[in-house]
Scaffold this motif. Structure first.
Motif, PDB file in Angstrom:
ATOM      1  N   THR A 206      62.366   2.917  71.456  1.00 31.77           N
ATOM      2  CA  THR A 206      62.617   4.344  71.287  1.00 31.77           C
ATOM      3  C   THR A 206      63.621   4.785  72.347  1.00 31.77           C
ATOM      4  O   THR A 206      63.862   4.061  73.321  1.00 31.77           O
ATOM      5  CB  THR A 206      61.316   5.157  71.405  1.00 31.77           C
ATOM      6  OG1 THR A 206      61.591   6.551  71.223  1.00 31.77           O
ATOM      7  CG2 THR A 206      60.691   4.984  72.773  1.00 31.77           C
ATOM      8  N   GLU A 232      57.853   8.250  73.085  1.00 34.57           N
ATOM      9  CA  GLU A 232      57.969   8.819  71.749  1.00 34.57           C
ATOM     10  C   GLU A 232      57.741   7.774  70.654  1.00 34.57           C
ATOM     11  O   GLU A 232      58.289   6.679  70.701  1.00 34.57           O
ATOM     12  CB  GLU A 232      59.351   9.440  71.566  1.00 34.57           C
ATOM     13  CG  GLU A 232      59.501  10.236  70.281  1.00 34.57           C
ATOM     14  CD  GLU A 232      60.863  10.926  70.200  1.00 34.57           C
ATOM     15  OE1 GLU A 232      60.881  12.158  70.079  1.00 34.57           O
ATOM     16  OE2 GLU A 232      61.885  10.223  70.277  1.00 34.57           O
ATOM     17  N   ASP A 233      56.913   8.125  69.697  1.00 37.21           N
ATOM     18  CA  ASP A 233      56.544   7.302  68.537  1.00 37.21           C
ATOM     19  C   ASP A 233      55.475   6.263  68.855  1.00 37.21           C
ATOM     20  O   ASP A 233      54.905   5.675  67.920  1.00 37.21           O
ATOM     21  CB  ASP A 233      57.741   6.572  67.928  1.00 37.21           C
ATOM     22  CG  ASP A 233      58.780   7.514  67.359  1.00 37.21           C
ATOM     23  OD1 ASP A 233      58.397   8.632  66.957  1.00 37.21           O
ATOM     24  OD2 ASP A 233      59.970   7.146  67.321  1.00 37.21           O
ATOM     25  N   GLY A 267      52.163   7.830  66.486  1.00 32.21           N
ATOM     26  CA  GLY A 267      52.790   7.751  65.172  1.00 32.21           C
ATOM     27  C   GLY A 267      53.104   6.378  64.641  1.00 32.21           C
ATOM     28  O   GLY A 267      52.908   6.096  63.465  1.00 32.21           O
ATOM     29  N   ARG A 268      53.588   5.463  65.507  1.00 30.17           N
ATOM     30  CA  ARG A 268      54.026   4.165  65.000  1.00 30.17           C
ATOM     31  C   ARG A 268      53.349   2.989  65.695  1.00 30.17           C
ATOM     32  O   ARG A 268      53.905   1.907  65.802  1.00 30.17           O
ATOM     33  CB  ARG A 268      55.541   4.017  65.121  1.00 30.17           C
ATOM     34  CG  ARG A 268      56.322   4.930  64.202  1.00 30.17           C
ATOM     35  CD  ARG A 268      57.742   4.418  63.945  1.00 30.17           C
ATOM     36  NE  ARG A 268      58.614   4.518  65.100  1.00 30.17           N
ATOM     37  CZ  ARG A 268      59.140   3.471  65.729  1.00 30.17           C
ATOM     38  NH1 ARG A 268      58.847   2.241  65.355  1.00 30.17           N
ATOM     39  NH2 ARG A 268      59.969   3.656  66.748  1.00 30.17           N
TER      40      ARG A 268
END
Length: 419
Positions: A206, A232-233, A267-268
Motif C-alpha cells: 500500500t 491502509e487496506d 479490508g484486504r
C-alpha cells in the motif's frame, strides 16, 4: 567539541546550502554531522534437511553520513537533515547471496555497489517540529531497521510536539520505503504468510501508513505510551506501553516493560490479533538479569510493517515469536565490564522458547521453536581508536515449522564526528 571552519564547510556543502553565518548563526551553531564506516560480515547456515540454499554469506563495506542542521532564527525556524549512504561488495558469490547486506541483482547474486541520499526539510515553532522528506522512525507504531549494512528510510512527514513537560506527541503520514537492501523507494508491505496466519488479497503493498500517539512521563519512575496506527487496506492497531523503573537500593534497579497491542483488519487481510508482552530486568553491579513472556491470541499473528523492527519484547536477532497463537518466554543476562574497570566492553546472552503455534491447514501438530543469542561488543573510549566499535553476534534457531539456522555477524564500525 570546538566547531572549526572546515567542519562548518563540510556540513554546508553536504546540505547544499549557502547561508550567511551572521543571519543564520543558530542554524550553524546547532548543526551536527558524523560519518560512520561500517564493515559487515554475515554468515547464515541453513541446517534443516532439504534446504534450498546451504548458506548465505556476504561481506560488505558501508559508509553512512548523517548531517542535521540547526534552525534559522525567528518565530519559525527552518532546517535540513540528510542521510547519505554508500555500500560496496567485498565478497559474495557461489550461491551465497541473500543476506540482506547488498542489493540483489537479476542473476540471483548481489550488486557491486549501492548508494542513496535521504533529505528532509524541517520547521520548528517553540517545541514543535515538522519534518517532511526522507526520514527514519522509532516508536511503538513503526521502527526503521538498521540491522544490516545501510539503514531503512521512509518517505513521508512527521510532527513531534513537546510543549508540555513530560509529554511527547507524535504523528506521521508515510507513503514509501527504501529498504536496507534496496536502491529504490517502493510501496509499503505488511508482514504475512506462513505460520503468521495472515492472508491478504490484491497484493500485500500500500502507499499509506499513518500513526498518532505519544508518551507521557507520569512520574519519575513510570512512563506510559499509546499509539494508533493504520496501514491502509491491511490493519488498524492500538498499542499500549508502560515502563516502570524501581530503584530498589543504591546501585540496584528493577525495570518492568509491559506491552499490549490490538490489531484488526482494514479490508484486504485476515488480521485479528492481541499481542501481550512483559519483560522484567533486575540490574546490580554491572549485571542484568531479565525474564520475558509474550503471548499471541486471535485469528492471526502480530501485524506490522514489513522489514521493520516490531514493538515486541521477544523480537530478537532472527525471530519475533509472533506467529498465530504462539506463547513464548525469554531468559536474558547482560554484563557491563565498566563495573570492573573496562568501560566500553559489554556481553549479552539470551534464550527464547516458543510453542503452541497454529500451523494451519492439514497440519494439526503444535509448532515449536527456540533461539539462542550471544553478543560481545567493545567500543574504544579514548586514544587514537576512540569511537571504533567491534561487535560479534551469534545466533542459533531450531524449529519444527521453519528454518534451522546457525548465524554469525561480525561488525566493525568507526564513527567520525565532523561537527
Amino acid at each position: 567539541m570546538r566547531k572549526t571552519s572546515l567542519a562548518l564547510a563540510v556540513t554546508a556543502s553536504t546540505l547544499g546550502l549557502s547561508l550567511s553565518q551572521t543571519a543564520h548563526a543558530e542554524f550553524l551553531k546547532d548543526s551536527k554531522a558524523t560519518l560512520e564506516a561500517r564493515n559487515f560480515y554475515f554468515n547464515r547456515d541453513f541446517r534443516q534437511d532439504g534446504a534450498a540454499q546451504s548458506k548465505s554469506e556476504e561481506w560488505a563495506q558501508g559508509f553512512i553520513l548523517r548531517a542535521d542542521s540547526g534552525y534559522t532564527e525567528g518565530t519559525v525556524g527552518f532546517g535540513v537533515d540528510a542521510i547519505g549512504t554508500f555500500g560496496f561488495k567485498l565478497d559474495s558469490g557461489g550461491g551465497t547471496a541473500g543476506s540482506g547486506l547488498l542489493v540483489p541483482d537479476r542473476s540471483g547474486g548481489s550488486q557491486d555497489t549501492s548508494s542513496g541520499l535521504a533529505v528532509a526539510g524541517k520547521a520548528k515553532i517553540s517545541k514543535t517540529v515538522l519534518k517532511v522528506g526522507s526520514l527514519q522512525y522509532k516508536n511503538q507504531a513503526i521502527a526503521s531497521s538498521d540491522g544490516r549494512l545501510l539503514p531503512q528510510v521512509f518517505s513521508g512527514g512527521q510532527l513531534v510536539s513537546q510543549e508540555i513537560d513530560g509529554l511527547t506527541l507524535d504523528a506521521a503520514h508515510i507513503r514509501e520505503v527504501n529498504n536496507r537492501n534496496s536502491n529504490d523507494y517502493e510501496d509499503i508491505s505488511v508482514t504475512s504468510g506462513g505460520t503468521r496466519g495472515i492472508a491478504v488479497t490484491g497484493g500485500n503493498t500500500t502507499d499509506s501508513f499513518d500513526y498518532i500517539g505519544g508518551t507521557y512521563k507520569v512520574t519519575k519512575e513510570l512512563t506510559a505510551g499509546y499509539y494508533y496506527s493504520n496501514l491502509e487496506d491491511f490493519y488498524k492497531q492500538n498499542s499500549f506501553n508502560l515502563v516502570h523503573v524501581w530503584p530498589v537500593a543504591d546501585g540496584q534497579t528493577l525495570k518492568t516493560d509491559v506491552r499490549y497491542a490490538h490489531s484488526t483488519d482494514d479490508g484486504r487481510s485476515t488480521i485479528d490479533n492481541d499481542a501481550y508482552g512483559i519483560m522484567t530486568t533486575y540490574s546490580v553491579s554491572g549485571h542484568s538479569f531479565g525474564l520475558g513472556y509474550q503471548s499471541m491470541t486471535g485469528d492471526s499473528g502480530f501485524a506490522y510493517v514489513g522489514n521493520t523492527d516490531p514493538f515486541l519484547v521477544n523480537y530478537v536477532q532472527i525471530s519475533d515469536f509472533a506467529n498465530k497463537d504462539e506463547k513464548s518466554w525469554q531468559a536474558r543476562y547482560d554484563y557491563n565490564f565498566a563495573a570492573i574497570g573496562i568501560p566500553g566492553l559489554t556481553f549479552m546472552t539470551r534464550y527464547l522458547s516458543g510453542d503452541n503455534v497454529d500451523q494451519g491447514g492439514a497440519n494439526n501438530s503444535e509448532g515449536k521453536e527456540w533461539e539462542r543469542n550471544t553478543e560481545l561488543m567493545y567500543v574504544f573510549q579514548e586514544g587514537p581508536l576512540k569511537n571504533l566499535g567491534m561487535r560479534w553476534r551469534n545466533a542459533s534457531v531450531r524449529s519444527n515449522f521453519g528454518n534451522d539456522i546457525d548465524e554469525n555477524r561480525l561488525i566493525v564500525s568507526y564513527t567520525l564526528p565532523l561537527l
